[in-house]
Design an enzyme around this catalytic site. Structure first.
Site, PDB file in Angstrom:
ATOM      1  N   CYS A   2       0.823  -1.207   0.000  1.00 21.61           N
ATOM      2  CA  CYS A   2       0.000   0.000   0.000  1.00 21.61           C
ATOM      3  C   CYS A   2       0.863   1.266   0.000  1.00 21.61           C
ATOM      4  CB  CYS A   2      -0.876   0.034   1.231  1.00 21.61           C
ATOM      5  SG  CYS A   2      -1.879  -1.439   1.407  1.00 21.61           S
ATOM      6  N   ARG A  27       5.272  -0.260  -6.077  1.00 23.45           N
ATOM      7  CA  ARG A  27       5.259  -1.051  -4.852  1.00 23.45           C
ATOM      8  C   ARG A  27       4.302  -2.238  -4.954  1.00 23.45           C
ATOM      9  NH1 ARG A  27       7.022   1.961  -0.272  1.00 23.45           N
ATOM     10  NH2 ARG A  27       5.558   0.817   1.022  1.00 23.45           N
ATOM     11  N   TRP A  74      -3.056  -2.754  -1.499  1.00 23.69           N
ATOM     12  CA  TRP A  74      -2.706  -4.143  -1.808  1.00 23.69           C
ATOM     13  C   TRP A  74      -3.493  -4.971  -0.801  1.00 23.69           C
ATOM     14  CZ3 TRP A  74      -0.199  -8.453   0.322  1.00 23.69           C
ATOM     15  CH2 TRP A  74       0.339  -9.377  -0.585  1.00 23.69           C
ATOM     16  N   ASN A  98      -1.871   2.446   5.761  1.00 17.57           N
ATOM     17  CA  ASN A  98      -0.966   1.333   5.420  1.00 17.57           C
ATOM     18  C   ASN A  98      -0.758   0.539   6.700  1.00 17.57           C
ATOM     19  OD1 ASN A  98      -0.645   2.451   2.934  1.00 17.57           O
ATOM     20  ND2 ASN A  98       1.531   2.935   3.170  1.00 17.57           N
ATOM     21  N   GLY A  99      -0.663  -0.788   6.585  1.00 15.49           N
ATOM     22  CA  GLY A  99      -0.402  -1.614   7.771  1.00 15.49           C
ATOM     23  C   GLY A  99      -1.580  -2.511   8.085  1.00 15.49           C
ATOM     24  N   GLU A 482      18.860 -17.796  -6.406  1.00 15.14           N
ATOM     25  CA  GLU A 482      18.416 -16.472  -6.862  1.00 15.14           C
ATOM     26  C   GLU A 482      17.932 -16.549  -8.314  1.00 15.14           C
ATOM     27  OE1 GLU A 482      17.537 -13.805  -5.734  1.00 15.14           O
ATOM     28  OE2 GLU A 482      17.932 -12.201  -7.149  1.00 15.14           O
ATOM     29  N   LYS A 486      14.179 -15.559  -9.509  1.00 11.49           N
ATOM     30  CA  LYS A 486      13.915 -14.542 -10.540  1.00 11.49           C
ATOM     31  C   LYS A 486      13.037 -15.137 -11.634  1.00 11.49           C
ATOM     32  CE  LYS A 486      14.824 -11.725  -8.777  1.00 11.49           C
ATOM     33  NZ  LYS A 486      15.510 -11.263  -7.627  1.00 11.49           N
ATOM     34  N   GLU A 489       9.365 -15.744 -10.342  1.00  9.57           N
ATOM     35  CA  GLU A 489       8.524 -14.596  -9.988  1.00  9.57           C
ATOM     36  C   GLU A 489       8.129 -13.734 -11.183  1.00  9.57           C
ATOM     37  OE1 GLU A 489      10.124 -11.806  -7.125  1.00  9.57           O
ATOM     38  OE2 GLU A 489      12.132 -12.099  -7.874  1.00  9.57           O
ATOM     39  N   HIS A 505      20.151 -37.254  -4.765  1.00 13.84           N
ATOM     40  CA  HIS A 505      19.406 -37.654  -3.565  1.00 13.84           C
ATOM     41  C   HIS A 505      17.908 -37.427  -3.728  1.00 13.84           C
ATOM     42  CE1 HIS A 505      23.115 -38.464  -1.456  1.00 13.84           C
ATOM     43  NE2 HIS A 505      23.569 -37.272  -1.843  1.00 13.84           N
ATOM     44  N   LYS A 604       6.418  -4.744  -3.967  1.00 11.17           N
ATOM     45  CA  LYS A 604       7.830  -4.387  -3.821  1.00 11.17           C
ATOM     46  C   LYS A 604       8.263  -4.374  -2.366  1.00 11.17           C
ATOM     47  CE  LYS A 604      11.833  -3.136  -5.214  1.00 11.17           C
ATOM     48  NZ  LYS A 604      12.635  -4.257  -5.744  1.00 11.17           N
TER      49      LYS A 604
HETATM   50  C1  F6R Z   1      12.561 -10.950  -5.077  1.00 13.70           C
HETATM   51  C2  F6R Z   1      12.382  -9.898  -4.101  1.00 13.70           C
HETATM   52  C3  F6R Z   1      11.921 -10.280  -2.740  1.00 13.70           C
HETATM   53  C4  F6R Z   1      12.593  -9.380  -1.680  1.00 13.70           C
HETATM   54  C5  F6R Z   1      12.007  -9.693  -0.291  1.00 13.70           C
HETATM   55  C6  F6R Z   1      12.713  -8.916   0.795  1.00 13.70           C
HETATM   56  O1  F6R Z   1      13.017 -10.456  -6.296  1.00 13.70           O
HETATM   57  O2  F6R Z   1      12.573  -8.752  -4.387  1.00 13.70           O
HETATM   58  O3  F6R Z   1      12.152 -11.622  -2.484  1.00 13.70           O
HETATM   59  O4  F6R Z   1      13.962  -9.624  -1.708  1.00 13.70           O
HETATM   60  O5  F6R Z   1      10.655  -9.385  -0.270  1.00 13.70           O
HETATM   61  O6  F6R Z   1      12.622  -7.541   0.546  1.00 13.70           O
HETATM   62  P1  F6R Z   1      13.612  -6.515   1.221  1.00 13.70           P
HETATM   63  O7  F6R Z   1      14.963  -6.772   0.681  1.00 13.70           O
HETATM   64  O8  F6R Z   1      13.073  -5.164   0.848  1.00 13.70           O
HETATM   65  O9  F6R Z   1      13.549  -6.764   2.706  1.00 13.70           O
END
Ligand code: F6R
Length: 609
Positions: A2, A27, A74, A98-99, A482, A486, A489, A505, A604
């Site tokens: 949000c 976000r 959101w 927000n929250g 990672e 990527k 997602e 295994h 985000k």
């Molecule tokens: C994946 C991604 C998320 C963030 C996670 C933690 O591409 O961006 O997995 O890494 O939500 O976010 P931060 O780093 O902001 O605590």
């Protein structure tokens, strides 16, 4: 997640609110709305979907006012519907939030017993009614807000306006970021500075428990005891250009390509000094770091994977034991604390609720020595930490983290080297070698970026697939993780990562000619082991896509594709090998036509559990 923006001015603030909400779109959100004080009335427009749709509705209804608030939602409590979208209104009081309010059910029952009718399923609506309830009791808007927040359990950033008080907006913060923007004869509130950069760079960050009154000609902040308090003014260094796409198709693509610059900026102080100094982590860092006997890393998602790389570095370089744990797990288990260990939280946003709560939990267990690796100055997690290393990636807009990850790795590498130095385990030659390796890093990353056309070609093999496996060993295993994250997602292809030695295994059962297998295989001490693991895949018909570097003696053959970076970069190799997996995910998503910068269901900044 949000986002909040609010404005009070002598001009029409509707364009300011709309522009602010657009700046918050990155976000992640599913509905948007604004409410303005128009004469002695509150006017509100809300829409599910994009801000642009809500903007169109506001335009056709002729919205115009000098005081207003806006929100991108959101969904958490209640579905994605117009009636659940913010602002929520109670008898002329409009509010954005927000929250999460944890005791919203009890408050709802209580307010319903008083006669309040609810039109949404949100936790937020109770706050609007509570404020109205106290206004009825004779409080003014600020007093009513201050009373109401004392009855809330949970996290909130709030901005509130009332039709009866057209000269001010009031706001409150607990557990979610909120700042006030200072203009000339006009002032703003926002959950993120990007929302108001169009109007001002001068900001005041509210602290936990603060409330504030924002008028055209001034601002007054109150602490948690409702006492007037002075909060320092800052000049934001977030640049408007970091919020623009420029020549790129997506922010993710732009941010992948910004990495040589972002890494250079992040390591500037190290390169300038030519040595690893404890002051990189704050002016009093030496006293803290010198006595450290171990490291506990806490983070989520991509940041957890950078912590996972750091575990290899910290143990190998400094000789200190290092554990890394997913923050949302750590915060709910009975952990055994060692107060002589350094707790390192890693967070791009500095707002992630699970990471923040894990930090609070660690502190409650007796951990005093805390370090935050973060990309957003003045955000909640660094503010709650004793030491800070700010990555200088610049604003990261794409939901999938890219430049934040590689710059976190620079900070973590510097931590490993600094701890080693303080422990007498870093010779001058080794220190000079590491500094030299850092100095060359942006160039090596640029070489990896130059592989983009080849990687784009590979992505054609992934586009029609439903599954993919990623393999790595040692310090490159987290890079495989990672890469899989990527890919899943942003392209929605199911991808999993394994340490290559673990394949036999269990996961080997998945391998057939429909399973592409990506291997991170640099020319390091584990290369021969990885090659054996690749034979196991090939023998079962699996198609191999190998990212490697110079002199690794791989040759292309049927079912084995190889992309090579020009040279092996030694200890920093995980950073360079991140680039190809980012590009592979990006080009696969591009070909599949997904919303690369705003993948479905994701946000985000994850400020809920
Ligand atoms: C994946 C991604 C998320 C963030 C996670 C933690 O591409 O961006 O997995 O890494 O939500 O976010 P931060 O780093 O902001 O605590």
């Amino acid at each position: 997640m949000c986002g909040i923006v609010g404005a009070i001015a002598d001009r029409d603030v509707v364009p300011v609110l709309i522009e602010g909400l657009k700046r918050l779109e990155y976000r992640g959100y599913d509905s948007a709305g604004i409410a303005v004080v128009d004469g002695s009335d509150i006017r509100r427009v809300r829409r599910t979907g994009r801000v642009a749709e809500m903007e169109g509705a506001a335009g056709s209804e002729g919205f115009s006012a000098t005081l207003g608030i806006g929100h991108t939602r959101w969904a958490t409590h209640g579905g994605v519907t117009e009636s659940n979208a913010h602002p929520h209104v109670s008898h002329g009081v409009a509010l954005v939030h927000n929250g999460i309010i944890e005791n919203h059910e009890q408050q709802r029952e209580r307010l319903m017993a008083m006669g309040y009718a609810f039109e949404s399923q949100t936790d937020t609506e109770v706050i609007a009614h509570l404020i109205h309830h106290y206004l009825q009791g004779g409080d003014d808007l600020l007093g009513a807000l201050q009373r109401a927040v004392k009855e809330l359990h949970g996290a909130y950033a709030l901005a509130v306006v009332s039709r009866k008080e057209p000269g001010r907006m009031v706001c409150a913060r607990m557990g979610c970021p909120l700042l006030i923007g200072l203009g000339e004869g006009e002032n703003f509130v926002a959950s993120d500075v990007s929302a108001i950069l169009q109007a001002t760079r001068r900001v005041i960050f509210l602290e936990e428990g603060d409330t504030a009154e924002v008028r055209r000609d001034g601002v007054q902040v109150f602490d948690g005891d409702d006492q007037p308090v002075l909060r320092e003014e800052h000049l934001s260094d977030v640049s408007l250009s970091s919020l623009e796409l420029g020549p790129y198709r997506h922010f993710m693509q732009k941010e992948i390509h910004e990495q040589p610059r972002a890494l250079g900026d992040t390591m500037e102080a190290i390169i300038d000094a030519g040595v690893f100094e404890p002051t990189l982590f704050g002016k009093d860092a030496e006293a803290v770091l010198r006595g450290i006997e171990g490291v506990q890393i806490l983070a989520c998602g991509t940041s957890f994977y950078s912590g996972s790389v750091a575990r290899y570095w910290i143990e190998a370089i400094s000789g200190l034991p290092c554990s890394v744990e997913i923050a949302s797990e750590y915060r709910y288990r009975t952990a055994v604390a060692n107060p002589k260990h350094l707790v390192v939280t890693i967070s791009q946003s500095g707002e992630t609720l699970d990471t923040m709560e894990a930090l609070k939990y660690a502190k409650s267990l007796g951990h005093e020595h805390t370090l935050s690796i973060c990309n957003v100055p003045e955000s909640a997690i660094p503010r709650a930490s004793k030491l800070v290393f700010y990555t200088r990636a610049g604003a990261e807009i794409g939901v999938a983290s890219t430049k934040a990850f590689t710059t976190q790795l620079v900070g973590l590498f510097a931590l490993a080297a600094t701890l080693a130095k303080l422990n007498g385990r870093l010779s001058e030659e080794k220190e000079a070698e590491y500094i030299e390796a850092l100095r060359h890093l942006p160039g090596s990353v640029q070489h990896a970026l130059n592989l983009e056309p080849q990687i784009a070609l590979w992505s054609e093999s992934f586009t029609p697939r439903h599954h993919a496996l990623f393999l790595g060993r040692g310090v490159h295993y987290p890079i495989a993780l990672e890469g899989a994250l990527k890919l899943k997602e942003i392209s929605y292809i199911h991808a999993e990562a394994y340490p290559a030695g673990e394949l036999k295994h269990g996961p080997l059962a998945l391998v057939d000619d429909a399973m592409p297998v990506v291997v991170i295989a640099p020319n390091d001490s584990l290369l021969e082991k990885v090659k054996s693991n690749m034979q196991e895949v090939r023998a079962r018909g699996g198609e191999l896509f190998v990212f490697t570097d110079a002199d690794s003696n791989f040759s292309e053959s049927e079912g084995v594709h190889v992309i090579r970076t020009p040279r092996h970069v030694g200890v920093l190799s995980p950073i360079v090998h991140t680039i190809p997996v980012q590009l592979l995910a990006y080009h696969t998503a591009l070909a599949r036509g997904t919303d690369v910068d705003k993948p479905r269901n994701l946000a985000k900044s994850v400020t809920v559990e």
